[in-house]
Design a protein around this motif. Structure first.
Motif, mmCIF file in Angstrom:
data_model
loop_
_atom_site.group_PDB
_atom_site.id
_atom_site.type_symbol
_atom_site.label_atom_id
_atom_site.label_comp_id
_atom_site.label_asym_id
_atom_site.label_seq_id
_atom_site.Cartn_x
_atom_site.Cartn_y
_atom_site.Cartn_z
ATOM 1 N N ALA A 195 27.982 -31.771 -56.138
ATOM 2 C CA ALA A 195 26.831 -32.027 -55.274
ATOM 3 C C ALA A 195 25.915 -33.078 -55.877
ATOM 4 C CB ALA A 195 26.050 -30.733 -55.060
ATOM 5 N N LYS A 196 25.213 -33.770 -55.008
ATOM 6 C CA LYS A 196 24.125 -34.655 -55.393
ATOM 7 C C LYS A 196 23.096 -34.594 -54.280
ATOM 8 C CE LYS A 196 26.498 -38.735 -53.506
ATOM 9 N NZ LYS A 196 26.983 -40.109 -53.789
ATOM 10 N N ASN A 233 14.404 -29.388 -62.006
ATOM 11 C CA ASN A 233 15.663 -30.065 -62.334
ATOM 12 C C ASN A 233 16.367 -30.519 -61.051
ATOM 13 O OD1 ASN A 233 15.984 -29.251 -65.427
ATOM 14 N ND2 ASN A 233 15.352 -27.414 -64.299
ATOM 15 N N PRO A 234 15.705 -31.303 -60.215
ATOM 16 C CA PRO A 234 16.258 -31.616 -58.890
ATOM 17 C C PRO A 234 17.516 -32.477 -58.911
ATOM 18 C CG PRO A 234 14.312 -32.952 -59.311
ATOM 19 C CD PRO A 234 14.387 -31.944 -60.431
ATOM 20 N N ALA A 235 17.825 -33.093 -60.056
ATOM 21 C CA ALA A 235 19.024 -33.924 -60.137
ATOM 22 C C ALA A 235 20.230 -33.165 -60.671
ATOM 23 C CB ALA A 235 18.758 -35.148 -61.014
ATOM 24 N N GLU A 236 19.997 -31.949 -61.182
ATOM 25 C CA GLU A 236 21.104 -31.173 -61.738
ATOM 26 C C GLU A 236 21.998 -30.650 -60.618
ATOM 27 O OE1 GLU A 236 21.867 -30.808 -64.945
ATOM 28 O OE2 GLU A 236 20.177 -32.117 -65.440
ATOM 29 N N GLU A 237 23.306 -30.656 -60.867
ATOM 30 C CA GLU A 237 24.258 -30.293 -59.819
ATOM 31 C C GLU A 237 24.058 -28.866 -59.336
ATOM 32 O OE1 GLU A 237 28.532 -32.062 -59.147
ATOM 33 O OE2 GLU A 237 28.600 -30.499 -60.676
ATOM 34 N N ASP A 238 23.606 -27.962 -60.215
ATOM 35 C CA ASP A 238 23.413 -26.580 -59.808
ATOM 36 C C ASP A 238 22.056 -26.337 -59.156
ATOM 37 O OD1 ASP A 238 21.894 -26.942 -62.083
ATOM 38 O OD2 ASP A 238 22.420 -25.012 -62.988
ATOM 39 N N ALA A 239 21.259 -27.402 -58.986
ATOM 40 C CA ALA A 239 19.921 -27.243 -58.420
ATOM 41 C C ALA A 239 19.630 -28.193 -57.270
ATOM 42 C CB ALA A 239 18.864 -27.449 -59.517
ATOM 43 N N THR A 240 20.397 -29.256 -57.152
ATOM 44 C CA THR A 240 20.011 -30.331 -56.232
ATOM 45 C C THR A 240 20.007 -29.910 -54.768
ATOM 46 O OG1 THR A 240 20.424 -32.638 -55.680
ATOM 47 C CG2 THR A 240 22.367 -31.276 -56.051
#
Length: 568
Positions: A195-196, A233-240
């Motif tokens: 994800a992104k 952490n909006p750029a992290e894959e588990d958070a975006t």
């Protein structure tokens, strides 16, 4: 399945399982699929099932059990069933999941374009006769609805019960209130998620960062660790994916792109439905599709228990549907009413041609002093009810009808009007419809939500029995000022028998202990992290009331006496 007059496709084929088939799409990636075909069959119809989960789980041979989150994603049916009856079932991962290429776009336009291209690819295969359907519940059904709205040429029918159709209202923001617990539970079930930020690409870096900072300023959001992590952490894959949702508290193009476009006049025959127990996820979508679908349609609303996992209950009904639309067989569908509704507390079904039912009489039941809920007009002595809401103690107020004297059936949409004030500049309404049997056991039937600052309704889309809120902006409340709040409570159908009661609980949180695993889907919303005193007015100047959809009984109405005569 057969009758004296018609029959469905017979079970006559062995099965060939093609694993890990790569289907190309136009931007250069491939979609990973398994194809389960009837061995030795002439060219046959294909049934596409698209999902984001572990592909192997969709074909696991397990004895079904009641719905649970451990197996909740097993929603493609029995992979052998269609193939043995002359269909090829294609079970495929959407982009950004499993072994499919690309990035996950949260059921966005690119995923739906992939699906349309896969349908055309299937139609061209030598083993396919050019007719394609789509099948599956929940995630599968959501995608099917979105794809059918595109009217791809070779898609001849979808069987798609249990699918929300409005991403903002059905999935993430109930009445404008964020539902975060289901997000936290659901994301780990996605297979090999890549994800992104979709929103960042849509609106640009500067605007995205601004929206993230605005979300961080909301103490209700930041009080939830799962949400706080996503914003930090909006750029992290588990958070975006979570950050994208938190940055959009209002209806937006993002949500519109991932909701069914009924203005496109979907003409693909559609089978819709849900159960009464998923009022916080799929139930609204079933009725919305029924009201707005341009093509042939059917709808079934079942008992409030969802479906067993792995799913199998709809196998013969879906076979009838596909035999009719993909094979041109007469399976009796044209001879039956298109709607089937389960009536809770009876074990029985009823059929209908339209929804809401034509005999529905929405009857106002007023909130009174002494926690009474009655059709009786407000008394001169009626005043108000009060409770406190705080992070440590979410108060509530309840109103109950007297015990019923006659069988009273409710079947349809429910609306609630609350006249109220708060000491805060915001209020989050959670309104629950309750049932109490003759032994005094209570249970939750349905619920409605509304963020008070998003109370504005759209007069063109609202109906007397179903308010439609714009959710475009927030208008803070003036502490102490009385406002009118109109809530839609999830539709329900139940027979309330003599001696039984209906109740209404109003509070500002959903912190109740869930009665079962299904209820958890409908819970887990934001709460206010600021204490407030709530006053609900129910008097002649401010007639707070709930409109109940009476379809039979209640001829004379409820009795304040409960129907108990005094002894001489």
């Amino acid at each position: 399945m057969f009758t004296r007059h018609w029959s469905t496709s017979a079970r006559e084929f062995d099965v060939v399982h093609q694993r890990d088939v790569s289907i190309p799409v136009s931007d250069g990636i491939t979609i990973d699929a398994d194809i389960i075909r009837p061995e030795g069959s002439p060219p046959c119809p294909a049934i596409l099932s698209l999902h984001a989960y572990d592909k192997a789980d969709q074909m696991t041979d397990l004895t079904p059990v009641a719905f649970s989150h451990a197996r909740g994603h097993m929603e493609a049916g029995d992979s052998q069933f269609f193939a043995r009856r002359g269909y090829a079932q294609v079970i495929a991962n959407v982009r950004g999941t499993g072994a499919s290429g690309g990035y996950y776009d949260e059921r966005g336009p690119r995923t739906i374009e992939d699906a349309c291209e896969v349908i055309e690819w299937l139609a061209e295969q030598a083993w396919c006769d050019g007719n394609v359907g789509m099948f599956g519940m929940s995630y599968f059904a959501i995608v099917s609805n979105l794809v059918a709205a595109r009217n791809p040429p070779h898609l001849k029918a979808i069987f798609a019960p249990f699918g929300w159709t409005d991403m903002y209202r059905d999935r993430f923001y109930h009445g404008g209130i964020l539902n975060h617990a289901f997000m936290k539970m659901w994301l780990p079930t996605v297979s090999n998620l890549r994800a992104k930020s979709i929103l960042r690409e849509m609106i640009g870096e500067e605007r995205f960062d601004q929206l993230i900072e605005e979300a961080k300023s909301d103490p209700d959001i930041m009080a939830v660790p799962f949400l706080q992590y996503a914003l930090q952490n909006p750029a992290e894959e588990d958070a975006t994916l979570v950050a994208d949702i938190l940055a959009q508290p209002f209806e937006s193009q993002f949500f519109h792109d991932r909701s069914v476009d009924y203005d496109a006049k979907p003409k693909v025959p559609g089978y819709f439905g849900a159960c009464w127990g998923v009022y916080g996820l799929h139930l609204p979508g079933a009725f919305r599709s029924w009201q707005n679908w341009a093509g042939p349609k059917r709808m079934t609303i079942g008992p409030p228990i969802y479906l067993d996992r792995p799913i199998y209950q709809y196998q013969y009904e879906s076979l009838r549907w596909f035999d009719h639309w993909l094979k041109g067989l007469d399976t009796g569908l044209d001879d039956e009413p298109p709607i089937k509704i389960f009536i809770d507390n009876t074990g029985d079904w009823r059929s209908a041609d339209t929804w809401p039912l034509p005999e529905t009489r929405w009857t106002p039941f007023y909130l009174h002093n002494d926690n009474m809920l009655s059709e009786h007009e407000l008394f001169a002595a009626d005043t108000c009810s009060e409770f406190d809401d705080s992070p440590e103690n979410h108060g509530a107020v309840e109103f109950w009808t007297p015990p019923m004297v006659e069988n009273t059936e409710l079947c349809g949409p429910i609306s609630l009007t609350i006249h109220a004030s708060t000491s805060d500049d915001e209020v989050l309404w959670f309104a629950s419809l309750l049932h109490r049997n003759r032994e005094g056991k209570e249970r939750l039937l349905s619920r409605g939500w509304l963020r008070g600052s998003q109370r504005e309704t759209d007069p063109e889309l609202s109906k007397p029995w179903q308010p439609h809120h714009t959710h475009k902006a927030r208008t803070p409340l003036e502490p102490g000022e009385i406002y009118q709040f109109d809530l839609a409570i999830g539709p329900y159908a139940i027979l309330v028998k003599p001696g039984e009661q209906l109740g209404l609980r109003i509070k500002c949180a959903d912190d109740e202990v869930p009665e079962d695993t299904l209820q958890i889907i409908n819970m887990g919303h934001l709460w206010r992290h600021k204490a407030a005193h709530i006053t609900i007015q129910h008097n002649r100047d401010h007639p707070s009331h709930i409109n109940l959809p009476i379809t039979s009984g209640n001829v004379i109405g409820t009795y304040y006496s409960g129907g108990v005569l005094p002894k001489p």
